[in-house]
Design a protein around this motif. Structure first.
Motif, PDB file in Angstrom:
ATOM      1  N   UNK A  43      10.354  -6.787  41.380  1.00 22.16           N
ATOM      2  CA  UNK A  43      11.625  -7.006  42.082  1.00 22.16           C
ATOM      3  C   UNK A  43      12.209  -5.675  42.539  1.00 22.16           C
ATOM      4  N   UNK A  44      12.130  -4.666  41.679  1.00 24.08           N
ATOM      5  CA  UNK A  44      12.634  -3.335  42.048  1.00 24.08           C
ATOM      6  C   UNK A  44      11.895  -2.792  43.266  1.00 24.08           C
ATOM      7  N   UNK A  45      10.572  -3.010  43.304  1.00 24.74           N
ATOM      8  CA  UNK A  45       9.785  -2.541  44.446  1.00 24.74           C
ATOM      9  C   UNK A  45      10.080  -3.349  45.703  1.00 24.74           C
ATOM     10  N   UNK A  46      10.277  -4.668  45.527  1.00 19.39           N
ATOM     11  CA  UNK A  46      10.551  -5.532  46.677  1.00 19.39           C
ATOM     12  C   UNK A  46      11.857  -5.140  47.360  1.00 19.39           C
ATOM     13  N   UNK A  47      12.837  -4.778  46.564  1.00 19.00           N
ATOM     14  CA  UNK A  47      14.137  -4.401  47.138  1.00 19.00           C
ATOM     15  C   UNK A  47      14.046  -3.157  48.016  1.00 19.00           C
ATOM     16  N   UNK A  48      12.972  -2.394  47.870  1.00 24.91           N
ATOM     17  CA  UNK A  48      12.787  -1.196  48.688  1.00 24.91           C
ATOM     18  C   UNK A  48      12.093  -1.501  50.014  1.00 24.91           C
ATOM     19  N   UNK A  49      11.553  -2.731  50.141  1.00 27.32           N
ATOM     20  CA  UNK A  49      10.904  -3.114  51.406  1.00 27.32           C
ATOM     21  C   UNK A  49      11.951  -3.185  52.506  1.00 27.32           C
ATOM     22  N   UNK A  50      11.671  -2.541  53.613  1.00 32.86           N
ATOM     23  CA  UNK A  50      12.693  -2.404  54.658  1.00 32.86           C
ATOM     24  C   UNK A  50      12.879  -3.675  55.474  1.00 32.86           C
ATOM     25  N   UNK A  51      11.793  -4.410  55.719  1.00 34.49           N
ATOM     26  CA  UNK A  51      11.910  -5.585  56.574  1.00 34.49           C
ATOM     27  C   UNK A  51      12.284  -6.822  55.760  1.00 34.49           C
ATOM     28  N   UNK A  52      13.143  -7.645  56.343  1.00 34.49           N
ATOM     29  CA  UNK A  52      13.563  -8.872  55.660  1.00 34.49           C
ATOM     30  C   UNK A  52      12.392  -9.823  55.481  1.00 34.49           C
ATOM     31  N   UNK A  53      11.486  -9.873  56.482  1.00 36.30           N
ATOM     32  CA  UNK A  53      10.333 -10.771  56.385  1.00 36.30           C
ATOM     33  C   UNK A  53       9.406 -10.338  55.253  1.00 36.30           C
ATOM     34  N   UNK A  54       9.212  -9.037  55.093  1.00 38.89           N
ATOM     35  CA  UNK A  54       8.382  -8.531  54.010  1.00 38.89           C
ATOM     36  C   UNK A  54       8.960  -8.864  52.656  1.00 38.89           C
ATOM     37  N   UNK A  55      10.270  -8.721  52.514  1.00 40.69           N
ATOM     38  CA  UNK A  55      10.916  -9.070  51.247  1.00 40.69           C
ATOM     39  C   UNK A  55      10.803 -10.558  50.974  1.00 40.69           C
ATOM     40  N   UNK A  56      10.970 -11.365  52.025  1.00 42.03           N
ATOM     41  CA  UNK A  56      10.912 -12.814  51.856  1.00 42.03           C
ATOM     42  C   UNK A  56       9.525 -13.258  51.389  1.00 42.03           C
ATOM     43  N   UNK A  57       8.460 -12.712  52.003  1.00 41.31           N
ATOM     44  CA  UNK A  57       7.104 -13.106  51.632  1.00 41.31           C
ATOM     45  C   UNK A  57       6.760 -12.658  50.216  1.00 41.31           C
ATOM     46  N   UNK A  58       7.196 -11.459  49.859  1.00 36.37           N
ATOM     47  CA  UNK A  58       6.913 -10.960  48.512  1.00 36.37           C
ATOM     48  C   UNK A  58       7.649 -11.781  47.455  1.00 36.37           C
ATOM     49  N   UNK A  59       8.934 -12.083  47.718  1.00 36.21           N
ATOM     50  CA  UNK A  59       9.707 -12.898  46.770  1.00 36.21           C
ATOM     51  C   UNK A  59       9.126 -14.302  46.655  1.00 36.21           C
ATOM     52  N   UNK A  60       8.624 -14.852  47.769  1.00 38.28           N
ATOM     53  CA  UNK A  60       8.065 -16.204  47.756  1.00 38.28           C
ATOM     54  C   UNK A  60       6.835 -16.279  46.861  1.00 38.28           C
TER      55      UNK A  60
END
Length: 314
Positions: free
Chosen positions: A223-240
């Motif tokens: 989660x800490x690493x995901x929050x550093x992803x700049x694009x919203x789509x990248x964060x969404x796919x990783x969280x999914x």
């Protein structure tokens, strides 16, 4: 298996899940349908991972294929006996059959416990160490880790079944549960079960809790690493992807810890709680990983189009 000389019980009676008599037919259909869907869903994922060259060479999907294989067998060890208990058929299970069910349940269940931990570690490396991931986790290492999980599961199952069925059983022989599991069987033993309960607490409860904590630690870093992803789509796919995995392991581990950290409990809730990790989790795995994973869905489309062995050209 060698039994104590003063064991006179030759079979056990599984009383099954408590239920109103007027719901017997309905519950029979529900659990029968769950079993069929579990087998078909996991078989579909297993065949998809095996047939698609884009998936079966990647550690994440090797682990997913092994998980589906485990779910099919784990469900087959437990659910048919539940279904049988909703019919007029005899609810007796031979002494040896009870021992075999306990062994295979703990062998497969503990292997799955270790596998979930490996899957969390794999996702941690993929997201938190993406540049080093091909070195830190490859097909050969993944195979070795999976073999280690199988070996550890087999040892665990052997220890538990040996300790449980070397105790004397003089009667009664009615197990107030829906399958032969350690806490329910130990209540019928004609000997002190303190050592067994201690081993169960440490070998199952503490180990399961430790694996769960390692998984939570992995996902805290993810989660800490995901929050550093700049694009919203990248964060969404990783969280999914990670959210689906965490949902499944929570449904599996929390009820398991609830049961085995309270080895001496006689709560009527134990049976209902155990349904989650014995029946519900094997059903959820293919649903979550298939419907929420874009690569698996794409592989299914390629297979349906007759291109399961083609190298992904669109």
């Amino acid at each position: 298996m060698e039994r104590m000389d003063n064991t006179v019980v030759t079979d056990f009676i599984l009383l099954g899940l408590a239920h109103p008599p007027n719901l017997r037919a309905f519950l029979f259909l529900v659990f029968f349908l769950i079993y069929i869907l579990t087998q078909l869903g996991n078989l579909l994922i297993l065949l998809t991972v095996w047939a698609d060259p884009k998936l079966h060479a990647r550690p994440m999907y090797i682990l997913l294929g092994v998980l589906s294989f485990l779910d099919m067998w784990l469900s087959s060890v437990i659910v048919p006996r539940i279904v049988l208990n909703f019919t007029p058929a005899s609810k007796a299970i031979p002494f040896g059959g009870c021992a075999a069910q306990l062994y295979f349940f703990h062998f497969l269940g503990s292997t799955q416990c270790f596998l979930y931990t490996l899957m969390a570690y794999d996702r941690y490396l993929a997201i938190c160490q993406p540049l080093r991931y091909p070195v830190l986790m490859n097909g050969k290492l993944c195979t070795i880790l999976v073999a280690g999980a199988w070996a550890a599961g087999s040892i665990h199952g052997s220890i538990q079944v040996t300790l449980t069925f070397r105790l004397p059983y003089c009667g009664p022989n009615q197990i107030d549960y829906f399958f032969c599991d350690i806490p329910a069987v130990l209540r019928l033993a004609c000997a002190d079960t303190t050592v067994n309960e201690l081993v169960t607490f440490v070998d199952i409860g503490v180990v399961a809790a430790s694996c769960f904590m390692l998984i939570l630690l992995s996902y805290a870093n993810i989660v800490h690493a995901i929050l550093k992803i700049r694009t919203a789509d990248g964060r969404r796919r990783a969280f999914s992807t990670c959210g689906s995995h965490l949902t499944v392991v929570t449904v599996y581990y929390v009820p398991c810890i609830f049961i085995y950290l309270r080895a001496g409990s006689k709560s009527p809730l134990d049976g209902a709680v155990a349904v989650f990790y014995t029946v519900v989790t094997p059903l959820l795995n293919p649903l979550i990983y298939t419907l929420r994973n874009q690569e698996v869905k794409s592989a299914l489309k390629r297979l349906r189009a007759g291109r399961g062995n083609v190298d992904g050209d669109k």
